[in-house]
Design a protein around this motif. Sequence first.
Motif, PDB file in Angstrom:
ATOM      1  N   PHE A   1      23.691  42.680  31.166  1.00 23.47           N
ATOM      2  CA  PHE A   1      23.392  42.797  32.497  1.00 23.47           C
ATOM      3  C   PHE A   1      24.850  43.083  33.457  1.00 23.47           C
ATOM      4  N   ARG A   2      24.921  43.971  34.403  1.00 26.71           N
ATOM      5  CA  ARG A   2      26.206  44.305  35.190  1.00 26.71           C
ATOM      6  C   ARG A   2      25.776  44.301  36.739  1.00 26.71           C
ATOM      7  N   TRP A   3      26.586  43.658  37.573  1.00 25.17           N
ATOM      8  CA  TRP A   3      26.482  43.553  38.750  1.00 25.17           C
ATOM      9  C   TRP A   3      27.838  43.549  39.614  1.00 25.17           C
ATOM     10  N   ASN A   4      27.736  43.543  40.927  1.00 23.95           N
ATOM     11  CA  ASN A   4      28.772  43.274  41.765  1.00 23.95           C
ATOM     12  C   ASN A   4      28.491  42.074  42.655  1.00 23.95           C
ATOM     13  N   PRO A   5      29.293  40.955  42.270  1.00 22.08           N
ATOM     14  CA  PRO A   5      28.808  39.821  42.879  1.00 22.08           C
ATOM     15  C   PRO A   5      29.060  39.725  44.330  1.00 22.08           C
ATOM     16  N   GLY A   6      29.619  40.589  45.149  1.00 21.10           N
ATOM     17  CA  GLY A   6      30.049  40.755  46.500  1.00 21.10           C
ATOM     18  C   GLY A   6      31.157  41.578  47.060  1.00 21.10           C
ATOM     19  N   SER A   7      31.388  41.818  48.340  1.00 14.85           N
ATOM     20  CA  SER A   7      32.299  42.656  48.879  1.00 14.85           C
ATOM     21  C   SER A   7      33.709  42.237  48.359  1.00 14.85           C
ATOM     22  N   GLY A   8      34.601  42.984  47.874  1.00 14.36           N
ATOM     23  CA  GLY A   8      35.937  42.884  47.611  1.00 14.36           C
ATOM     24  C   GLY A   8      35.743  42.282  46.112  1.00 14.36           C
ATOM     25  N   GLY A   9      34.774  42.107  45.459  1.00 11.93           N
ATOM     26  CA  GLY A   9      34.804  41.646  43.943  1.00 11.93           C
ATOM     27  C   GLY A   9      34.651  42.557  42.853  1.00 11.93           C
ATOM     28  N   ARG A  10      34.908  42.034  41.852  1.00 11.62           N
ATOM     29  CA  ARG A  10      34.761  43.237  40.605  1.00 11.62           C
ATOM     30  C   ARG A  10      33.398  43.206  39.980  1.00 11.62           C
ATOM     31  N   PHE A  11      33.282  44.316  39.283  1.00 12.04           N
ATOM     32  CA  PHE A  11      31.884  44.283  38.363  1.00 12.04           C
ATOM     33  C   PHE A  11      31.931  43.379  37.402  1.00 12.04           C
ATOM     34  N   LYS A  12      30.974  42.669  37.201  1.00 14.57           N
ATOM     35  CA  LYS A  12      31.071  41.661  36.293  1.00 14.57           C
ATOM     36  C   LYS A  12      29.790  41.877  35.171  1.00 14.57           C
ATOM     37  N   SER A  13      29.897  41.319  33.950  1.00 13.75           N
ATOM     38  CA  SER A  13      28.661  41.478  33.111  1.00 13.75           C
ATOM     39  C   SER A  13      28.600  40.277  32.060  1.00 13.75           C
ATOM     40  N   THR A  14      27.520  40.405  31.459  1.00  9.14           N
ATOM     41  CA  THR A  14      27.526  39.115  30.678  1.00  9.14           C
ATOM     42  C   THR A  14      28.044  39.609  29.308  1.00  9.14           C
ATOM     43  N   VAL A  15      28.688  38.426  28.583  1.00  9.18           N
ATOM     44  CA  VAL A  15      29.355  38.849  27.602  1.00  9.18           C
ATOM     45  C   VAL A  15      29.004  38.059  26.200  1.00  9.18           C
ATOM     46  N   VAL A  16      28.025  37.207  26.367  1.00  9.13           N
ATOM     47  CA  VAL A  16      27.571  36.460  25.234  1.00  9.13           C
ATOM     48  C   VAL A  16      25.975  36.141  25.370  1.00  9.13           C
TER      49      VAL A  16
END
Length: 324
Positions: free
Chosen positions: A52-67
């Motif tokens: 899964f990939r998403w942006n947690p909020g304004s000014g944040g970087r895109f995050k994704s699941t790693v495990v």
Amino acid sequence: MPPKADINKAGWEQSDFPILCETCLGPNPFVRMSKQEFGRECGTCARPFTIFRWNPGSGGRFKSTVVCQTCAKIKNICQTCLLDLEFGLPVQARDTALAIKSEAPTSEINREWFAQNAEGKMAPNESLVKTGRVGSAAKEMLQQLARSDPYYNRNRPHICSFFVKGTCNRGNDCPYRHEMPKDKDDPLSKQNIKDRYHGRNDPVARSMLGKFAASKGLAPPEDPSIQSLFLTLLPQEATESSIRARIVQSLPVISPSDIRSIVHVAKTRSAFVNFTSRSAAERAAEAWAAGLDWDGTTVGVKWGRSKNKAATSAAGPSTSEVPT
């Protein structure tokens, strides 16, 4: 062919929503996520899983699941930051406080087999980590180390490596942070997924445990030859063998062979625990910073004194030394 019907894809994971902590999810209640089945291999067990990939909020970087979710449930951690879901702590810090021994294989041998077996043992919304009732010392340690509120600064973009070199020409359009790192040799900048997951050599956990031990008066002494800890207020029925058994139980991070000797003084209800190395003594001091839980009572812990200091402070011709 569906993954479960294909024998080669029997261990592959399909999921509808990730296991995340509040910090990684972000403050925005309306998060848009992209989902990709079997998008990458798990960072620990190497099995393909749904990312899964998403942006947690304004000014944040895109995050994704790693495990994968199975590995996350085994350790009760977030799939992205790999921090404990209940206390918000690194695995090494949590396991040190609760005296939990990691059973997951750290090498490539049998890691997929272990993950598949663990998946079969767990209920749909269950973790293999059972905190249950903890002693007063462990509870105090967890309460002081745990982060109760979300820390959204962890979602900020990474530092732009081109800006550090002075070659970034994107200006305000650059998605990375334009600031210089505080310390290039900072050990906190050298982190990896496997050490964080298995709770070994994690610089963040070591820093937290070291600061907590120092706040309790158990900072490592300057003399590197000191490899002993002094236990006080032991139970009346304590013996050398019971002390050794309790130490081994409360310190799963070290081997029983790391304990050189135990000198029990029954008259004063105290004991000297001598380790074979300074690093083993420091790991014990970090784990016992709030005291050693023993059947509802808390055993006091102090660093031993060096032989030179003991001889200097002794009155008269008789000198007291730390037993070895």
